[in-house]
Design a protein around this motif. Structure first.
Motif, PDB file in Angstrom:
ATOM      1  N   ARG A  85      52.079 -87.388  27.134  1.00 56.21           N
ATOM      2  CA  ARG A  85      50.831 -86.722  27.535  1.00 56.21           C
ATOM      3  C   ARG A  85      51.082 -85.875  28.783  1.00 56.21           C
ATOM      4  N   SER A  86      50.700 -84.617  28.709  1.00 60.77           N
ATOM      5  CA  SER A  86      50.947 -83.713  29.833  1.00 60.77           C
ATOM      6  C   SER A  86      50.247 -84.195  31.103  1.00 60.77           C
ATOM      7  N   GLU A  87      49.136 -84.904  30.950  1.00 58.35           N
ATOM      8  CA  GLU A  87      48.395 -85.402  32.102  1.00 58.35           C
ATOM      9  C   GLU A  87      49.200 -86.417  32.907  1.00 58.35           C
ATOM     10  N   LYS A  88      50.223 -87.027  32.281  1.00 62.55           N
ATOM     11  CA  LYS A  88      51.020 -88.060  32.950  1.00 62.55           C
ATOM     12  C   LYS A  88      52.205 -87.485  33.730  1.00 62.55           C
ATOM     13  N   VAL A  89      52.517 -86.218  33.499  1.00 61.64           N
ATOM     14  CA  VAL A  89      53.724 -85.641  34.105  1.00 61.64           C
ATOM     15  C   VAL A  89      53.634 -85.629  35.630  1.00 61.64           C
ATOM     16  N   LEU A  90      52.463 -85.394  36.171  1.00 56.06           N
ATOM     17  CA  LEU A  90      52.302 -85.343  37.626  1.00 56.06           C
ATOM     18  C   LEU A  90      51.583 -86.585  38.161  1.00 56.06           C
ATOM     19  N   GLU A  91      51.549 -87.626  37.357  1.00 56.51           N
ATOM     20  CA  GLU A  91      50.931 -88.890  37.786  1.00 56.51           C
ATOM     21  C   GLU A  91      52.016 -89.794  38.361  1.00 56.51           C
ATOM     22  N   ASN A  92      51.910 -90.102  39.642  1.00 55.14           N
ATOM     23  CA  ASN A  92      52.934 -90.913  40.303  1.00 55.14           C
ATOM     24  C   ASN A  92      53.114 -92.255  39.611  1.00 55.14           C
ATOM     25  N   GLY A  93      54.376 -92.664  39.501  1.00 56.84           N
ATOM     26  CA  GLY A  93      54.679 -93.973  38.949  1.00 56.84           C
ATOM     27  C   GLY A  93      54.872 -93.998  37.451  1.00 56.84           C
ATOM     28  N   THR A  94      54.671 -92.858  36.767  1.00 57.54           N
ATOM     29  CA  THR A  94      54.848 -92.840  35.319  1.00 57.54           C
ATOM     30  C   THR A  94      56.286 -92.455  34.969  1.00 57.54           C
ATOM     31  N   LEU A  95      56.668 -92.849  33.769  1.00 58.87           N
ATOM     32  CA  LEU A  95      57.991 -92.474  33.262  1.00 58.87           C
ATOM     33  C   LEU A  95      58.161 -90.967  33.266  1.00 58.87           C
ATOM     34  N   TRP A  96      57.122 -90.249  32.830  1.00 58.71           N
ATOM     35  CA  TRP A  96      57.231 -88.793  32.695  1.00 58.71           C
ATOM     36  C   TRP A  96      57.280 -88.111  34.047  1.00 58.71           C
ATOM     37  N   ASN A  97      56.617 -88.677  35.051  1.00 57.89           N
ATOM     38  CA  ASN A  97      56.696 -88.118  36.393  1.00 57.89           C
ATOM     39  C   ASN A  97      58.114 -88.234  36.941  1.00 57.89           C
ATOM     40  N   ALA A  98      58.789 -89.319  36.610  1.00 61.87           N
ATOM     41  CA  ALA A  98      60.139 -89.551  37.120  1.00 61.87           C
ATOM     42  C   ALA A  98      61.134 -88.517  36.603  1.00 61.87           C
ATOM     43  N   THR A 203      53.056 -77.719  41.981  1.00 55.89           N
ATOM     44  CA  THR A 203      51.962 -76.770  41.760  1.00 55.89           C
ATOM     45  C   THR A 203      52.294 -75.845  40.599  1.00 55.89           C
ATOM     46  N   ASP A 204      53.535 -75.375  40.532  1.00 53.40           N
ATOM     47  CA  ASP A 204      53.967 -74.534  39.414  1.00 53.40           C
ATOM     48  C   ASP A 204      53.854 -75.299  38.096  1.00 53.40           C
ATOM     49  N   ILE A 205      54.321 -76.531  38.113  1.00 60.34           N
ATOM     50  CA  ILE A 205      54.279 -77.356  36.904  1.00 60.34           C
ATOM     51  C   ILE A 205      52.844 -77.557  36.450  1.00 60.34           C
ATOM     52  N   ARG A 206      51.958 -77.841  37.404  1.00 59.71           N
ATOM     53  CA  ARG A 206      50.548 -78.063  37.067  1.00 59.71           C
ATOM     54  C   ARG A 206      49.937 -76.835  36.408  1.00 59.71           C
ATOM     55  N   GLU A 207      50.239 -75.665  36.913  1.00 55.82           N
ATOM     56  CA  GLU A 207      49.693 -74.433  36.337  1.00 55.82           C
ATOM     57  C   GLU A 207      50.125 -74.266  34.883  1.00 55.82           C
ATOM     58  N   ILE A 208      51.378 -74.583  34.581  1.00 53.94           N
ATOM     59  CA  ILE A 208      51.851 -74.454  33.204  1.00 53.94           C
ATOM     60  C   ILE A 208      51.217 -75.511  32.315  1.00 53.94           C
ATOM     61  N   LEU A 209      51.105 -76.725  32.834  1.00 55.34           N
ATOM     62  CA  LEU A 209      50.517 -77.816  32.044  1.00 55.34           C
ATOM     63  C   LEU A 209      49.060 -77.541  31.688  1.00 55.34           C
TER      64      LEU A 209
END
Length: 250
Positions: A85-98, A203-209
């Motif tokens: 889930r793209s919403e998890k990419v910038l969520e601290n502590g998630t696998l995808w954020n890592a 911030t760049d990543i968030r804009e693309i997501l």
């Protein structure tokens, strides 16, 4: 979620869709037409990565995170990581954020999703593709995973597809199940090239997501079920006729 992909294209088609690859290495990669691959078979797939330089390589669909530390866990739970889930990419502590800095692009010519229709026993499969691009790119993340293969004990490169909340069209097609209302994060050519730049800030990543492909940029039609064994040829995406099939409006 997005578990069914098509890449009916050759290497030359991918290079045309992303010209920056023409100056990259590994351009002898074997790319053959496939009209349908299901993620649960954990196939190898061409992906674009920027790992010490932009290149096209073959990665295995489906990461194996460290929490899956036995063959039994891998067998039962690996499919849960085919999509992220793209919403998890910038969520601290998630696998995808890592692994948010291990970004990749997944080329495709189309994907399949199932529509639930009130009163119908079976869902109807749809083939969806871009109206703008013959080959489009889905945002992804890559990771080196333990293979759990006694013949190949080394770590293997793997990837996951990013999904986002669906646009108006896809909300009507992917409208059932636990993950209803999702679609792959399809990027414009410009955003695709940006996604794999190594110096992106959060911030760049968030804009693309946050990018949502407009509904009018998609073409779609019903097909026969793709979860049944059939030849890997163009017949997979042949339009199917269903009497009384409600129209999709958006």
């Amino acid at each position: 979620m997005c578990y069914d992909l098509a890449l009916a294209a050759k290497l030359s088609g991918i290079l045309k869709a992303m010209p920056v690859l023409k100056t990259a290495g590994n351009l002898d990669l074997d790319v053959t037409n496939t009209w349908h691959k299901i993620g649960m078979s954990f196939p190898q797939w061409p992906v674009v990565v920027n790992n010490n330089g932009i290149r096209l390589d073959r990665y295995t669909w489906g990461p194996i995170p460290k929490m899956l530390d036995t063959p039994e866990k891998v067998r039962k739970q690996r499919q849960l990581f085919l999509n992220a889930r793209s919403e998890k990419v910038l969520e601290n502590g998630t696998l995808w954020n890592a692994i948010r800095h291990q970004r990749c692009l997944v080329p495709a010519t189309g994907f399949f999703e199932y529509r639930q229709i009130p009163g119908w026993k079976n869902k109807v499969a749809y083939y969806i593709r871009s109206r703008e691009e013959d080959i489009f790119f889905i945002a992804g993340l890559w990771a080196l995973s333990n293979s759990w293969d006694v013949d190949k004990p080394e770590r293997i490169p793997t990837f996951t597809l990013l999904t986002r909340s669906a646009n108006k069209l896809m909300r009507q097609i992917h409208n059932g199940g636990d993950n209803a209302g999702r679609m792959p994060l399809m990027l414009t050519p410009a955003l695709a090239e940006k996604w794999i730049q190594p110096d992106l800030t959060d911030t760049d990543i968030r804009e693309i997501l946050q990018y949502e492909l407009p509904s009018e940029n998609l073409d779609y039609w019903p097909v026969n079920s793709v979860r049944k064994v059939k030849p890997d040829d163009e017949s997979v995406i042949t339009r199917a006729e269903y009497e009384g099939l409600p129209e999709i409006t958006y």
